[in-house]
Design an enzyme around this catalytic site. Structure first.
Site, short mmCIF file in Angstrom:
data_model
loop_
_atom_site.label_atom_id
_atom_site.label_comp_id
_atom_site.label_asym_id
_atom_site.label_seq_id
_atom_site.Cartn_x
_atom_site.Cartn_y
_atom_site.Cartn_z
N LYS A 194 0.85 -1.19 0.00
CA LYS A 194 0.00 0.00 0.00
C LYS A 194 0.88 1.24 0.00
O LYS A 194 1.97 1.24 0.57
CB LYS A 194 -0.88 0.04 1.26
CG LYS A 194 -2.15 0.86 1.09
CD LYS A 194 -3.24 0.03 0.43
CE LYS A 194 -4.53 0.78 0.29
NZ LYS A 194 -5.61 -0.11 -0.17
N LEU A 201 -21.11 6.97 0.77
CA LEU A 201 -21.57 7.00 -0.62
C LEU A 201 -20.49 7.61 -1.51
O LEU A 201 -20.74 8.48 -2.33
CB LEU A 201 -22.89 7.79 -0.72
CG LEU A 201 -24.04 7.25 0.14
CD1 LEU A 201 -25.26 8.15 0.05
CD2 LEU A 201 -24.41 5.83 -0.27
N SER A 218 -11.59 1.23 -10.96
CA SER A 218 -11.84 -0.08 -10.35
C SER A 218 -13.11 -0.10 -9.51
O SER A 218 -13.61 -1.17 -9.15
CB SER A 218 -10.64 -0.51 -9.51
OG SER A 218 -10.41 0.43 -8.47
N1 PHE Z 1 -7.51 0.24 -3.92
C1 PHE Z 1 -8.28 -0.90 -4.21
C2 PHE Z 1 -8.13 -1.98 -3.15
O1 PHE Z 1 -7.96 -1.66 -1.99
C3 PHE Z 1 -8.19 -1.35 -5.62
C4 PHE Z 1 -6.91 -1.65 -6.36
C5 PHE Z 1 -5.64 -1.78 -5.82
C6 PHE Z 1 -7.03 -1.86 -7.68
C7 PHE Z 1 -4.54 -2.12 -6.57
C8 PHE Z 1 -5.94 -2.22 -8.44
C9 PHE Z 1 -4.69 -2.35 -7.90
O2 PHE Z 1 -8.25 -3.15 -3.37
#
Ligand code: PHE
Length: 351
Positions: free
Chosen positions: A74, A179, A144
């Site tokens: 992260k 939201l 995403s």
């Molecule tokens: N940030 C999102 C998660 O926590 C989605 C994500 C992360 C999408 C890394 C693609 C790559 O899962």
């Protein structure tokens, strides 16, 4: 004190932005670590570090339970309270993030998260290829959040089946807190299915969405403790505190917000109250499943959708395992994570 089990954590002062850039690589045992880039306000940069440590470990579990051959990481850019990033400094911060990721040489790739978008991923992509979810015109898989919402709906169906014997959510009562990108899309899907919705957000401007889809609007604190079938946390983490558990009136909690529990012990408290808790990292895996299926494995949109919908089976299996073995879905999920990581380590040793 619990032990430090991250492979690597980089804490760096961005040379352009002057902001703390934190990249936590929790595990690469299953493959390249992945996890979004969060640009958020923190009272102290150390709070951003704590967030990165917990969220990256959560990503390891998210990938492992989803059956992805990836580990967890992260990124957090810790913006001091009261500081507003103008577009230039924001761009600088994204380039600072990109340089840290580039220095990790493929061990970690990022994606969008709270406070970042596909356009931001394109900016990171100017300096490193290790980034998911760029806009489609830049050869990425784009936003995403619709896929995270689809995956959460699949998780909710599994919970519905467990509670009522059918995955249909028509006329089921659901309370959605938050939201934002994912919460809004999820509420639209649930409304289309005919669920009875109570929704809330700290931003009163979101009330318009409630009116539009025919949901009841409530103050977030009231929504959390409402008498419903399923509570759906879809905002920032930390909604489930030790103090709130006795006040909950739902049969189950399942939602996409990362880090829902303030402390791990809350999972046990929920279990003792007979409330089913689907781990956030299981319910919220749709976004990362979609991005990796399309961008890493060259899968089609249909293949990605099938995998995202597979969250329904994953949750169903976890609920069944928990019931059979007298544990919680959270323990069943962490056992699954442990087994996958152990198998990866064993096959690594025998190579
Ligand atoms: N940030 C999102 C998660 O926590 C989605 C994500 C992360 C999408 C890394 C693609 C790559 O899962």
């Amino acid at each position: 004190m619990s032990g430090f089990d991250h492979e690597q954590v980089v804490v760096h002062t961005g040379s352009r932005s002057g902001l703390p850039v934190i990249v936590a690589v929790h595990s690469t045992a299953l493959g390249q670590a992945v996890g979004g880039c969060r640009i958020w306000h923190y009272p102290d940069w150390r709070d951003g570090l704590t967030d990165a440590l917990r969220l990256s470990a959560g990503m390891t579990a998210k990938c492992a339970v989803a059956g992805l051959d990836n580990g967890g990481g992260k990124t957090v850019v810790a913006v001091p309270e009261g500081v507003d990033l103008d577009p230039v400094r924001r761009r600088h911060a994204l380039h600072d993030v990109a340089d840290v990721i580039a220095s990790l040489d493929g061990r970690y790739a990022t994606g969008p998260d709270v406070g970042t978008s596909p356009a931001d991923m394109a900016v990171i992509g100017e300096r490193t290829p290790h980034v998911f979810c760029r806009p489609a015109r830049q050869a990425g898989s784009g936003d995403s959040s619709p896929h995270t919402a689809t995956g959460t709906l699949a998780a909710l169906r599994a919970v519905g089946r467990r509670l009522h014997g059918t995955p249909s959510l028509t006329r089921r009562r659901l309370a959605v807190v938050g939201l934002g990108n994912v919460g809004e899309k999820l509420v639209r899907l649930l409304a289309a299915e005919g669920a009875e919705l109570l929704v809330g957000d700290i931003d009163p401007g979101k009330r318009a969405l409630a009116d539009e889809v025919g949901a009841t609007w409530g103050d977030p604190a009231r929504v959390v403790t409402a008498d419903v079938d399923i509570l759906v946390p879809a905002a920032l983490g930390g909604v489930l505190t030790e103090e709130i558990v006795p006040d909950l009136r739902c049969a189950a909690v399942a939602g996409p917000a990362n880090n829902q529990l303030t402390v791990q012990a809350v999972a046990g408290l929920l279990h003792r109250r007979g409330i089913i808790w689907v781990p956030d990292y299981v319910a919220g895996a749709g976004g990362v499943i979609h991005a990796l299926t399309v961008e890493l494995n060259g899968g089609t949109a249909d293949e990605a959708l099938t995998r995202v919908q597979g969250i329904e089976d994953t949750v169903g299996t976890l609920l069944a395992t928990a019931e059979r073995t007298g544990t919680t879905p959270a323990q069943a999920a962490s056992e699954l994570t442990r087994l996958r990581l152990r198998a990866a380590a064993a096959s690594h040793r025998s190579r």
